[in-house]
Scaffold this motif. Structure first.
Motif, PDB file in Angstrom:
ATOM      1  N   LYS A  93       0.722  -1.679  -0.105  1.00 24.39           N
ATOM      2  CA  LYS A  93      -0.362   0.079  -0.122  1.00 24.39           C
ATOM      3  C   LYS A  93       1.003   1.134   0.190  1.00 24.39           C
ATOM      4  CE  LYS A  93      -4.607  -2.035   1.617  1.00 24.39           C
ATOM      5  NZ  LYS A  93      -5.156  -2.164   2.338  1.00 24.39           N
ATOM      6  N   GLU A  97       1.604   4.598  -2.987  1.00 24.18           N
ATOM      7  CA  GLU A  97       1.364   6.029  -2.669  1.00 24.18           C
ATOM      8  C   GLU A  97       2.492   6.465  -3.112  1.00 24.18           C
ATOM      9  OE1 GLU A  97      -0.519   5.561   1.524  1.00 24.18           O
ATOM     10  OE2 GLU A  97      -2.075   5.084   0.979  1.00 24.18           O
ATOM     11  N   THR A  98       3.903   6.360  -1.948  1.00 21.88           N
ATOM     12  CA  THR A  98       4.692   6.916  -2.137  1.00 21.88           C
ATOM     13  C   THR A  98       6.275   6.798  -3.062  1.00 21.88           C
ATOM     14  OG1 THR A  98       6.223   6.161  -0.605  1.00 21.88           O
ATOM     15  CG2 THR A  98       4.398   7.473  -0.037  1.00 21.88           C
TER      16      THR A  98
END
Length: 179
Positions: A93, A97-98
């Motif tokens: 996850k 996102e990053t």
């Protein structure tokens, strides 16, 4: 960098994780790579455990080892899915996102026993970022079949013959070359 998704498949011991680690090295320091990687632990001759490692934080846990009571086993190793999930789900996850590149090693027979992992992989496949997965070669699991059928995933097989060349081919694909 292309938003290509690459599935590395091959027989057990063919070099899927080796190939993946070489690609991560070749990506260099300017590209953030996140996700999770499975690492076999051996005593030189026998597999005595399997770690799952968060590529960004370096956090790892041994989720398969002798003496673990479980319905799920790898040889003589019992599998603790909750330990596996404690690292893998957040790693995937967070990578979505990053990070610049998402890595999932391995979508295999044991890992797909975790519904949370299956859901995280499905979500990650829909993120518009480059991704590299290693895939169990023979599994008939619905998730693996779905990945193989996707138009946006290029499946490459590792063999003892091509395993030193394959990381270079993957880098060319990630850089947008048609090969």
């Amino acid at each position: 960098m292309n938003e290509i998704k690459i599935g590395i498949t091959g027989l057990p011991g063919s070099g899927k994780t080796y190939t993946l680690k070489r690609v991560i090295e070749m990506l260099g320091k300017d590209i953030t790579v996140g996700g999770m990687i499975d690492e076999k632990i051996t005593d030189g001759r026998h597999e005595i455990g399997i770690n799952v490692c968060n590529l960004q934080t370096g956090e790892k846990v041994t989720f398969a080892k002798p003496g673990v009571e479980s319905k799920i086993t790898v040889g003589n190793l019992g599998v603790d899915l909750s330990l596996f999930e404690s690292i893998s789900i957040d790693a995937i996850k967070t990578a979505c996102e990053t990070c610049d590149v998402i890595v999932i090693d391995e979508v295999g027979k044991v890992e797909v026993e975790s519904q949370a992992f299956v859901d995280a992989v499905k979500d990650a496949l829909d993120v518009d970022k480059p991704m590299i997965l290693t895939l169990h070669k023979k599994s008939r699991n619905p998730l693996l079949q779905d990945i193989r059928r996707r138009d946006d995933v290029r499946i490459l097989e590792v063999t003892p013959t091509n395993r030193n060349l394959l990381p270079h081919k993957i880098m060319r694909l990630m850089n947008g070359e048609n090969i």
